[in-house]
Scaffold this active site. Structure first.
Site, mmCIF file in Angstrom:
data_model
loop_
_atom_site.group_PDB
_atom_site.id
_atom_site.type_symbol
_atom_site.label_atom_id
_atom_site.label_comp_id
_atom_site.label_asym_id
_atom_site.label_seq_id
_atom_site.Cartn_x
_atom_site.Cartn_y
_atom_site.Cartn_z
ATOM 1 N N CYS A 127 0.838 -1.196 0.000
ATOM 2 C CA CYS A 127 0.000 0.000 0.000
ATOM 3 C C CYS A 127 0.883 1.259 0.000
ATOM 4 C CB CYS A 127 -0.988 -0.062 1.159
ATOM 5 S SG CYS A 127 -2.458 0.939 0.853
ATOM 6 N N HIS A 254 -3.663 -5.213 0.498
ATOM 7 C CA HIS A 254 -3.068 -5.718 1.750
ATOM 8 C C HIS A 254 -3.142 -7.249 1.772
ATOM 9 C CE1 HIS A 254 -2.549 -1.907 3.932
ATOM 10 N NE2 HIS A 254 -3.535 -1.503 3.150
ATOM 11 N N GLU A 256 -1.596 -9.320 3.467
ATOM 12 C CA GLU A 256 -1.420 -9.912 4.804
ATOM 13 C C GLU A 256 -2.738 -10.424 5.382
ATOM 14 O OE1 GLU A 256 -0.929 -6.744 3.989
ATOM 15 O OE2 GLU A 256 -1.534 -5.329 5.554
HETATM 16 N N1 LIG Z 1 -3.193 1.725 3.877
HETATM 17 C C1 LIG Z 1 -2.278 2.513 3.353
HETATM 18 O O1 LIG Z 1 -1.074 2.215 3.349
HETATM 19 C C2 LIG Z 1 -2.731 3.827 2.777
HETATM 20 C C3 LIG Z 1 -1.719 4.515 1.908
HETATM 21 C C4 LIG Z 1 -2.037 5.977 1.638
HETATM 22 N N2 LIG Z 1 -1.940 6.731 2.831
HETATM 23 C C5 LIG Z 1 -3.411 6.080 0.993
HETATM 24 O O2 LIG Z 1 -4.363 6.472 1.619
HETATM 25 O O3 LIG Z 1 -3.567 5.762 -0.148
#
Ligand SMILES: NC(=O)CC[C@H](N)C(=O)O
Length: 333
Positions: A127, A254, A256
């Protein structure tokens, strides 16, 4: 009712626990984040690393690297912390930059991605971790020195990561892209497609607001950064890879959250395998079996082979090493 109760089938689970307790060869992963003092913030990522390490028969050692300690200003303000952070990063077999929000430590994460890219160290960005890898590539390779995410610099002249909500830009509280979304592989000849078992698409969980700027993709691809996974509109970038690097992968989702003991998430497995020199064997295994290679045979003939196509019939007969594991997690943190 009682007579219908079945004996729980715990053999495979018991063998895995036994393996976990007896692993000795370490694999060191530097976790470059913001909340390194609060390891529970990254609990799912830690568990996913552990699932993958057990599958590769390695003892997971997580080196916590506070991202801000890698930054130039720390060299001046707290030189010891700076030295420690860099020596942990440089001593690791692989580097992981997890998700996050807000700009504290972002420059340190960018430096970690740069170090991994330039020194062929296995890297996995999740992310925000993928977004900073894209920013780093834009700055260092495309020479767009002020390239940034509009999350951190709304005025940047090279916005390589931008706010791209699925619905209204103004509807308060509804701008986060959340939950399960589909990623379509664009090519078959890439590490992530192979690790996922050569499927056409994967469904993974999301939690973000910003995205790689679709208008800059051609420039990035021209310079060698591949966008190998996209959403169904082809506008949202889901997986990046550097084909010339041993293992440099970033994902907007994600993974994970879908990792399980005995069924590690494919790209975590790839990171750990790359970090302990087993990636080629894993990829070969994947192409032979034409399926997700999450059950991974040990290639170390001196070790008992415990997992055979997911069947763990024989617990390893190895001596227990006392005092190695902490937190009951099988993780050395
Ligand atoms: N969950 C995250 O890593 C978010 C990444 C970034 N801050 C976004 O909102 O896109």
């Amino acid at each position: 009712m009682c007579s219908m109760t079945k004996e729980p089938m715990l053999e495979e689970w018991a063998a895995m626990a036994q393996t976990c307790d007896t692993l000795q060869i370490p694999v060191k992963i530097a976790m470059v984040g913001k909340y390194t003092g609060l390891s529970d913030s990254y609990l799912s990522v830690l568990k996913a690393l552990l699932h993958a390490s057990v599958a590769c028969q390695r003892k997971l050692i997580v080196e916590w690297v506070p991202a801000a300690d890698l930054e130039d200003k720390t060299a001046v303000e707290a030189p010891d912390a700076y030295e420690t952070a860099w020596s942990l990063l440089k001593g690791a077999d692989g580097i992981l930059v997890p998700g996050g929000f807000g700009d504290r430590g972002v420059q340190g994460k960018i430096l970690a991605a740069k170090y991994a890219r330039e020194n062929s160290v296995p890297f996995f960005g999740i992310c925000l971790g993928m977004q900073i890898a894209v920013i780093e590539f834009a700055r260092s390779v495309l020479k767009l020195h002020d390239a940034n995410s509009t999350e951190f610099d709304p005025e940047t002249t090279n916005p390589c990561v931008i706010f791209m909500p699925e619905c209204s830009k103004t509807h308060m509280g509804g701008t986060m892209r959340l939950g399960s979304r589909r990623t379509y592989f664009q090519v078959t000849d890439c590490k992530s497609a192979k690790l996922f078992g050569n499927v056409n698409y994967v469904d993974e969980r999301h939690r973000h607001r910003y995205e790689v700027n679709p208008d800059m993709i051609e420039k990035f691809e021209g310079a060698g950064l591949a966008f190998v996974g996209k959403d169904e509109t082809w506008k949202r970038m889901e997986i990046i890879e550097l084909p010339t690097h041993p293992y440099f992968i970033g994902v907007q989702f994600h993974p994970e959250f879908k990792s399980r003991p005995g069924k590690p998430s494919a790209l975590f497995l790839g990171l750990i395998a790359a970090s302990c020199g087993k990636l080629d064997a894993l990829l070969q295994n994947a192409s032979h079996n034409k399926q997700c290679p999450t059950k991974f045979l040990s290639d170390d003939m001196s070790m008992p082979s415990i997992h055979q196509n997911g069947q763990a019939n024989k617990p390893a007969k190895r001596l227990k090493v006392e005092g190695v594991y902490q937190n009951g997690n099988g993780m050395h943190v």
